[in-house]
Design an enzyme around this catalytic site. Structure first.
Site, short mmCIF file in Angstrom:
data_model
loop_
_atom_site.label_atom_id
_atom_site.label_comp_id
_atom_site.label_asym_id
_atom_site.label_seq_id
_atom_site.Cartn_x
_atom_site.Cartn_y
_atom_site.Cartn_z
N ASN A 39 33.27 36.49 66.27
CA ASN A 39 32.15 36.84 65.40
C ASN A 39 31.84 35.66 64.48
O ASN A 39 32.52 35.45 63.48
CB ASN A 39 32.50 38.08 64.57
N CYS A 84 30.12 35.44 60.27
CA CYS A 84 30.85 35.52 59.01
C CYS A 84 30.51 34.34 58.10
O CYS A 84 30.26 33.24 58.57
CB CYS A 84 32.36 35.50 59.29
#
EC number: 1.3.1.14
Length: 303
Positions: free
Chosen positions: A127, A130
């Site tokens: 991911n 962030c």
């Protein structure tokens, strides 16, 4: 029945249906509703190096045809995952994939190294939406340079299938996708949530404690579909499509646009059996159109 199997790098999946991180827990939570082994891949909730409490409440809000969330990656950290959760899920007979998040490149790398040692976890999803705390809070995934740096670092530490989840909150998502590919990603998944907000008019205040949050659900589908189509034409690695997939028809549209596999997210909150219904729907579609394999419809959009 048509052949629904697909490959994401070296990851072999029995069908193209996956679950989106943060919407399916660790898989076990849904086992009372469906046979979770029918799902091609289950991406568990975001995992960070250290424990995170998440954001203050309220951190979820319903919106027209969708929802906002600002959970803040609440989890007990990768060591807790290894000691307490992995033993419970490692024998589930499907691909159990960990979504890895962090606030510094070193955090991503260390987390990936730890997960790399787990035999029954064949892939991670990175991911990169962030915030990079060392670069003033700008998300890793909003620039090609930032994406490249974190993907290269993780690629050097992680030896299995590496999926990179892309943020839609950028000017040109194809530029970020190419940077991820060139830096060692085996696949890209898109889209992550769109930045949005909700206001309580009577109280004259934002509904979310964080003011803004990530928007998901049916309302984002046209944007996600467009981005998947653009990225599939721009890279040579498999694309995993997500964003507003609510039924089998949505899933087929993403695959026609170029997605090799799809992820279902918000729809899991509405119907806990949606994943297997989508799998059945894809199979029925293939049979109606005389296709022997799901691979026949990947990127088959006629323009």
């Amino acid at each position: 029945m048509a052949d629904l199997s697909v490959n994401i790098g070296e990851l072999q999946m029995k069908n193209p249906v996956m679950t989106a991180s943060g919407t399916f827990g660790y898989g076990e939570e849904f086992s009372d509703f469906i046979d979770i082994t029918r799902i091609g891949g289950i991406i568990v909730k975001g995992t960070t190096l250290h424990k995170r409490e998440g954001n203050p409440y309220p951190r979820m809000a319903e919106t027209p045809s969708g929802m906002l969330n600002a959970v803040g990656l609440q989890n007990k950290g990768v060591d807790y995952f290894v000691e307490h959760i992995y033993p419970r899920i490692k024998e589930i007979q499907t691909n159990m994939i960990v979504n890895v998040s962090g606030s510094a490149i070193e955090d991503y790398v260390k987390t990936a190294e730890i997960i790399n040692e787990l035999d029954k976890i064949p892939a991670i999803e990175l991911n990169i939406s962030c915030p990079n705390v060392k670069q003033g809070g700008m998300a890793f995934g909003v620039s090609a340079k930032g994406a490249s740096e974190v993907v290269k670092a993780v690629r050097s530490a992680y030896k299995k299938t590496l999926i990179v989840k892309l943020s839609p909150n950028v000017t040109d998502i194809t530029e970020i996708a190419r940077a991820a590919e060139e830096s060692g990603a085996d696949s890209v998944s898109l889209i992550n949530t769109l930045l949005g907000m909700a206001i309580d008019a009577e109280r004259k205040r934002p509904i979310l404690s964080t003011i803004t949050g990530g928007m998901s659900g049916a309302a984002v589908k046209p944007i996600a579909l467009r981005m998947v189509w653009q990225v599939a034409k721009a890279v040579n690695i498999p694309v995993i499509g997500l964003g507003g997939i609510m039924d089998w028809r949505d899933a087929v549209e993403f695959m026609l646009a170029g997605a090799t596999a799809i992820q279902i997210g918000t729809a899991n909150f509405i119907d806990p059996a949606v994943t297997v219904k989508v799998e059945d729907g894809i199979n029925n579609y293939l049979e109606r159109h005389g296709c022997k394999s799901v691979k026949e419809i990947i990127g088959a959009l006629e323009v």
